[in-house]
Design a protein around this motif. Structure first.
Motif, short mmCIF file in Angstrom:
data_model
loop_
_atom_site.label_atom_id
_atom_site.label_comp_id
_atom_site.label_asym_id
_atom_site.label_seq_id
_atom_site.Cartn_x
_atom_site.Cartn_y
_atom_site.Cartn_z
N GLY A 191 0.54 -1.29 0.01
CA GLY A 191 0.01 0.03 -0.01
C GLY A 191 1.00 1.27 0.05
N ASN A 192 2.06 1.31 0.68
CA ASN A 192 2.88 2.39 1.06
C ASN A 192 3.39 2.57 -0.65
OD1 ASN A 192 2.55 3.20 3.47
ND2 ASN A 192 3.68 1.60 4.29
N VAL A 193 3.81 1.66 -1.12
CA VAL A 193 4.52 1.97 -2.48
C VAL A 193 3.63 2.02 -3.68
CG1 VAL A 193 5.93 0.58 -4.19
CG2 VAL A 193 6.31 0.04 -1.90
N LYS A 194 2.44 1.82 -3.49
CA LYS A 194 1.32 2.14 -4.49
C LYS A 194 1.01 3.62 -4.15
CE LYS A 194 -1.23 -2.22 -4.56
NZ LYS A 194 -2.47 -2.96 -4.14
N ARG A 195 1.10 4.27 -2.96
CA ARG A 195 0.87 5.79 -2.86
C ARG A 195 2.05 6.40 -3.34
NH1 ARG A 195 -0.57 5.16 1.66
NH2 ARG A 195 1.25 5.62 2.90
N VAL A 196 3.28 6.09 -3.20
CA VAL A 196 4.52 6.72 -3.61
C VAL A 196 4.29 6.94 -5.22
CG1 VAL A 196 6.82 6.75 -3.74
CG2 VAL A 196 5.67 6.44 -1.60
N LEU A 197 4.29 5.61 -5.71
CA LEU A 197 4.26 5.71 -7.32
C LEU A 197 3.08 6.55 -7.78
CD1 LEU A 197 5.33 1.95 -7.79
CD2 LEU A 197 6.81 4.15 -7.77
N ALA A 198 1.84 6.06 -7.25
CA ALA A 198 0.74 6.87 -7.86
C ALA A 198 1.03 8.39 -7.97
CB ALA A 198 -0.44 6.59 -7.00
N ARG A 199 1.40 8.68 -6.72
CA ARG A 199 1.59 10.36 -6.49
C ARG A 199 2.74 11.04 -7.38
NH1 ARG A 199 0.82 10.84 0.01
NH2 ARG A 199 -1.41 11.50 -0.37
N CYS A 200 3.68 10.00 -7.46
CA CYS A 200 5.09 10.67 -8.31
C CYS A 200 4.80 10.63 -9.79
CB CYS A 200 6.33 9.83 -7.88
SG CYS A 200 7.75 10.55 -8.59
N PHE A 201 3.76 9.52 -10.44
CA PHE A 201 3.89 9.39 -11.62
C PHE A 201 2.54 9.76 -11.90
CE2 PHE A 201 7.44 7.13 -10.51
CZ PHE A 201 8.35 7.49 -11.63
#
Length: 354
Positions: free
Chosen positions: A139-149
């Protein structure tokens, strides 16, 4: 390209600010990392730490866990929730012992073939414990990637999921994959939080599309909201002359699967009639206790506890289905958390009145 600066920024930040004192990081064997990753699914680090320490103190290695009784495993999991995780972990440990000689598989496919291990969990075990170059997508990784890209849509949607996995694979560094994956999780758990992300000190702030567009609140997209359905049940606290409480083991699947709980009498039935038919016992007058509410991920449960004493009958307690639970000397069994709280409250009342 954004991708070329992603991993170096993240690794440089992790070198200065990353977490290195978590208990599963001290001796990151595949078994210990596996246990931590299962516990961390849908649960915060600070909640997991004491559970992890107790669990690994009792089950120091995989054979210890594989050969343990499920009741003891569930007992140490009581209060952590999502009990299917514990049942799957126990079952998977048994399979590793039987099929892999007690050695956690070190390849993605056989690891993912075990109960309760998906692609992200397998990737975390292989990268954090063995240094393999495997992507993760919790879940944390999904949030970082979704925001960054600026990935639109909710991560549970299949198209969004595919896009995130593709990014996770493309962004992997050639070296330092374990620290990189840990850095991703740490960033999502700290600066890139679900609400009010702290963008100023974030190592990705200069390349984050959501921040640059002023749209951090929009990513990841929200799950369509819907009201949780309401359910209700009646829990019976049936005490014998020694103030022991009757418990029954719930079916292996469904809520509180495999845990010990209080008998449930249908709300539309007379309690004395039902108990006589179900257990062959006679009861004193029944006391209605305060309603207890408990939230699950997919519904709200309203529990109506009632307590009474058994005054007669010929109850036959079967070892696999029913037990008498001694409040003064509780057994090490897995209890549903709301039931454990009800029993603790009853024990306190009995001590006060005694």
């Amino acid at each position: 390209m954004i991708q070329s600066g992603f991993a170096p920024r993240l690794l440089a930040w992790y070198a200065r600010h990353g977490r290195r004192d978590l208990p599963w990081q001290q001796d990151p064997t595949p078994y210990r990392v596996w246990v931590s990753e299962i516990m961390l699914q849908q649960t915060q680090v600070r909640t997991v730490i004491p559970y992890f320490r107790r669990f690994c103190q009792r089950f120091a290695d995989l054979p210890d866990l594989a050969q343990a009784d499920q009741d003891e495993v569930l007992h140490l999991w009581t209060g952590l929730g999502y009990y299917a995780r514990a049942r799957n972990l126990h079952q998977a440990a048994g399979r590793v012992l039987a099929e892999h000689g007690g050695r956690v598989p070190q390849q993605l496919e056989p690891l993912m073939a075990l109960p309760g291990i998906g692609r992200s969990t397998a990737g975390a075990i292989l990268s954090l414990a063995l240094g393999q170059c495997q992507p993760i997508l919790d879940g944390n990784v999904k949030r970082v990637l979704a925001r960054c890209f600026a990935i639109a849509g909710h991560p549970s949607q299949a198209a969004v999921q595919r896009q995130l996995w593709q990014l996770a694979e493309q962004l992997l560094p050639e070296q330092g994959c374990g620290p990189y994956n840990q850095a991703l999780m740490d960033l999502g758990a700290s600066l890139c939080s679900r609400s009010k992300p702290d963008c100023a000190p974030c190592p990705l702030s200069g390349i984050c599309s959501a921040r640059l567009q002023g749209r951090t609140a929009e990513f990841p997209g929200r799950r369509p909201s819907k009201a949780l359905p309401q359910r209700a049940c009646r829990l019976l606290i049936l005490r014998d002359e020694q103030d022991r409480v009757l418990l029954h083991r719930r079916p292996p699947s469904g809520i509180w699967g495999g845990l010990w709980s209080l008998p449930e009498c249908p709300l539309d039935e007379d309690i004395a009639v039902w108990a006589g038919r179900r257990f062959g016992v006679k009861l004193e007058s029944v006391e209605q206790l305060a309603v207890v509410e408990h939230s699950f991920s997919h519904f709200q449960l309203q529990m109506h506890p009632c307590q009474t004493r058994i005054t007669g009958g010929t109850l036959a307690v079967m070892e696999t289905e029913l037990i008498w639970y001694n409040l003064g000397q509780p057994e090490k069994i897995g209890l549903a958390a709301p039931v454990a709280r009800l029993l603790a409250r009853l024990q306190a009342q009995l001590q006060t009145s005694g």
